[in-house]
Design a protein around this motif. Sequence first.
Motif, PDB file in Angstrom:
ATOM      1  N   SER A   1       0.630  -1.447   0.402  1.00  0.00           N
ATOM      2  CA  SER A   1       0.108   0.015   0.130  1.00  0.00           C
ATOM      3  C   SER A   1       0.796   1.273   0.131  1.00  0.00           C
ATOM      4  N   ILE A   2      -0.223   2.187  -0.656  1.00  0.00           N
ATOM      5  CA  ILE A   2       0.791   3.473  -0.207  1.00  0.00           C
ATOM      6  C   ILE A   2       1.396   4.838   1.194  1.00  0.00           C
TER       7      ILE A   2
ATOM      8  N   MET B   1      -0.159  10.633  -6.676  1.00  0.00           N
ATOM      9  CA  MET B   1      -0.781   9.049  -6.268  1.00  0.00           C
ATOM     10  C   MET B   1      -2.176   9.787  -6.729  1.00  0.00           C
TER      11      MET B   1
ATOM     12  N   GLU C   1      -5.318   7.266  -5.071  1.00  0.00           N
ATOM     13  CA  GLU C   1      -5.333   6.256  -3.251  1.00  0.00           C
ATOM     14  C   GLU C   1      -7.201   6.746  -3.572  1.00  0.00           C
TER      15      GLU C   1
ATOM     16  N   SER D   1      -1.978   2.794  -7.975  1.00  0.00           N
ATOM     17  CA  SER D   1      -1.665   4.191  -7.309  1.00  0.00           C
ATOM     18  C   SER D   1      -1.128   5.496  -8.134  1.00  0.00           C
TER      19      SER D   1
END
Length: 297
Positions: free
Chosen positions: A183-184, A208, A210, A265
């Motif tokens: 994940s980010i 990005m 999300e 993303s």
Amino acid sequence: MDRTLLPHLPAIVAVARHRSFAAAAAELGMGASAVSHAVRLVEDRLGTPLFRRTTRSVALTEAGERFAAVAGRALEEIGGVAATLKAGQGEVAGLLRINAPRIAVELVMAPILARLARAHPALTVEVASDDALGDIVAGGFDAGIRLGEMIAADMVAMRLTPPFQAILVASPAYLAEHGEPASIADLARHNCIGFRLLASGRVYAWEMQEGGRDVAVEVAGTVRVSDPGFARDLALAGIGIAYVFEPAVRGAIREGRLRQLLPGSAITEPGLFLYYPKRLAGTPAIRAFLAAARAGG
């Protein structure tokens, strides 16, 4: 008008543009002493200083600002007329100065320049690689290449590439040692190759996607660069995760030397555009460059 001034006007305009005698001399193919002599001669003839000089800097006086602006426009107009006359005889000649970020030089310039060289051997194209994204008019350039979102509304623009994504990549060796972010939020525990913007001086927060919304992610790591090509090279060397434009790493991904991370993303950039002032739209050199760009599809 004092005709003895005319041969020295290019030196005045070049020094005014670069704020440097050495840089002006390099542009004109002259010695710095010859440029300095030309400036002194014009100042003596005009009876007023055009530049304020110190050991570290060169600045225009008020009179210099006015004189250089008028001289620059006059030289530009004369050059345009000369180029048009040559073009009327079937020859595109002279100098076309283009300011472009390194990514544009890598992605689009080589094939365009090859076509121009074959079609117009009397035309010289000077490409300044500039990731600081300077003002092309102030810098004395005829045209620039930028992402579409960075172009002023009063410019003419032509698309050079389709839209492309900004993505995260890392080498298999880095991922084997550190794992792959899921994940980010996981980027906080990874070595991310940072990027400092030359124009503003600030550290770039990775843009990005999300959950369907845009986010700006501040990252940290052991290396920070100001050249996106260097970020890619460091990722290839296994240093960490890089944020790059997908076309610049397409080959490396295809060959397995890099892997894309968190594909969901990625954001889409508008692509690269050539842009130039409206007053230059009909000049032979710009028309020739546009034709060479279109020939590539």
